[in-house]
Motif scaffolding. Structure first.
Motif, PDB file in Angstrom:
ATOM      1  N   ARG A 106       0.692  -1.230   0.007  1.00  0.00           N
ATOM      2  CA  ARG A 106      -0.139   0.064   0.013  1.00  0.00           C
ATOM      3  C   ARG A 106       1.003   0.999  -0.072  1.00  0.00           C
ATOM      4  NH1 ARG A 106      -5.474  -1.578   3.592  1.00  0.00           N
ATOM      5  NH2 ARG A 106      -6.040  -2.912   2.376  1.00  0.00           N
ATOM      6  N   ASP A 243      -3.655  -2.788   8.662  1.00  0.00           N
ATOM      7  CA  ASP A 243      -4.603  -2.186   8.262  1.00  0.00           C
ATOM      8  C   ASP A 243      -5.004  -0.752   8.758  1.00  0.00           C
ATOM      9  OD1 ASP A 243      -7.505  -2.308   7.464  1.00  0.00           O
ATOM     10  OD2 ASP A 243      -8.319  -2.556   9.501  1.00  0.00           O
ATOM     11  N   ASP A 247      -4.713   3.035   6.602  1.00  0.00           N
ATOM     12  CA  ASP A 247      -5.823   4.132   6.576  1.00  0.00           C
ATOM     13  C   ASP A 247      -5.191   5.631   6.944  1.00  0.00           C
ATOM     14  OD1 ASP A 247      -7.698   2.435   5.811  1.00  0.00           O
ATOM     15  OD2 ASP A 247      -9.150   3.382   7.115  1.00  0.00           O
TER      16      ASP A 247
HETATM   17 MG    MG Z   1      -8.630  -1.327   6.044  1.00  0.00          MG
END
Ligand code: MG
Ligand code: IPM
Length: 353
Positions: A106, A243, A247
């Motif tokens: 990411r 996770d 964000d």
């Molecule tokens: Mg997430």
């Protein structure tokens, strides 16, 4: 080249953003002489409505048989009351596990055109934000036992050395292709799984002498990401920490709507999805930002199909779109011209050559 792409439109804004990404892929096929075939795969809430299961076995099989999977988003309030094993998100978790895609990449990179959209102070943004979070995707607390007995609920967090080692290697290799700095993020002052994580990372470090490994506790990392994001090159971390941190990292770059992701395992068949959710509140209004999905398609071309020039062409077209002063609602600022989802796709197409 001939490629078969499994397409999961999903729920909420999923179908709208996927539509724009497929138009971009079709244009790339035309410009570069490829042929992309799309296989529709039902997953998430729409699959629950149609098949009574968020990811029926035949659908998973189709995804695994494809050359790669492009996913919009799944989930929505409508399915909040279904049993936890049948939630739309379960379909996504089963897809990731079934495909064996343990390494989720990411990027957190600020587009120069959007530096005003970052909530961080200008002097921090001006130092540059460009790092990658490598998130372990098919282990940890997401995949441990979950149970509720009476008034007590339990979720189990387990990692084996082998699971840590394979994601650790991806972290080191990613750092090797960038600025040779790897930050391993854990909670070793509290968790056994994190102490094992740290031990395995340091053992691996001996094999990558050209990469500088540092350790950081996850709570401190959450703080450092907003205080001094420039310090990071590659972060490698376990499933749930990744996770949460991804964000946070996306938000400092301006909008979660811009961020793509890739998930890969031991084959070239990957899963590509924007990191945002299905945004049911804006679904069907043609105001969603399709760029995260369009950039995910670019990542698919680069990492699964080895089509670097094609991937770069898409990224350049997005950059040109921003240069021309167009913005979707989520990244709108004064003096810019606001466009909807379809128009955003059309303008990016016009910039593709
Ligand atoms: Mg997430
Ligand atoms: C993500 C999402 C998913 C996750 C949800 C939808 C299960 O938040 O891709 O980051 O937690 O992995």
């Amino acid at each position: 080249m001939n490629k078969n792409i499994a397409v999961i439109r999903g729920d909420g804004i999923g179908p709208e953003i996927i539509r724009e990404a497929l138009r971009v892929l079709d244009k790339i096929a035309e410009l570069y002489g490829h042929s992309f075939e799309y296989t529709e795969v039902d997953m998430g809430g729409c699959a629950i409505d149609k098949w009574g299961d968020p990811l029926p076995k035949e659908m998973l099989d189709k995804a695994i048989a494809s050359d790669s999977v492009l996913l919009g988003a799944v989930g929505g309030e409508k399915w909040n009351d279904v049993p936890s094993t049948m939630r739309p998100e379960k379909g996504l978790l089963r897809l990731r596990a079934g495909m064996g895609v343990y390494a989720n990449n990411r990027p957190a990179k600020i587009w120069k055109q959007l530096s005003d959209a970052s909530p961080l102070r200008k002097e921090i943004v001006d130092q540059g934000i460009d790092f990658i979070i490598v998130r372990e995707l098919i282990g940890g607390i997401y995949f441990g036992e979950h149970k509720t007995v009476g008034d007590t609920a339990t979720d189990v967090l387990t990692y084996s050395e082998a699971e840590i080692e394979r994601i650790g290697r991806i972290g080191f290799e990613t750092a090797r292709k960038r600025n040779h700095r790897l930050c391993s993020v854990e909670k070793s002052n509290v968790l056994d799984s994190s102490r094992l994580w740290k031990k395995v990372m340091h053992r691996l470090a001996a094999e990558y002498p050209d990469v500088t490994l540092t350790d950081m506790l996850v709570d401190n990392c959450a703080m450092q990401i907003v205080k001094n994001p420039k310090q990071f090159d590659v972060i490698v971390t376990e499933n749930m920490f990744g996770d949460i941190l991804s964000d946070e990292a996306s938000q400092i770059t301006g909008s979660i709507g811009m961020i793509p992701s890739s998930s890969l395992g031991s084959t070239s068949c990957g899963l590509y999805e924007p990191i945002h959710g299905s945004a049911p509140d804006i679904a069907g209004k043609d105001i969603a930002n399709p760029i995260g999905t369009i950039l995910s398609a670019a990542m698919m071309l680069r990492y699964s199909f080895d089509m670097e020039a094609e991937a770069k062409a898409i990224e350049d077209a997005v950059s040109a779109f921003l240069d021309q002063g167009y913005r979707t609602a989520d990244i709108m600022s004064e003096g810019m011209q606001q466009v909807g989802c379809t128009q955003c796709g059309s303008l990016i197409l016009e910039n593709l050559r």
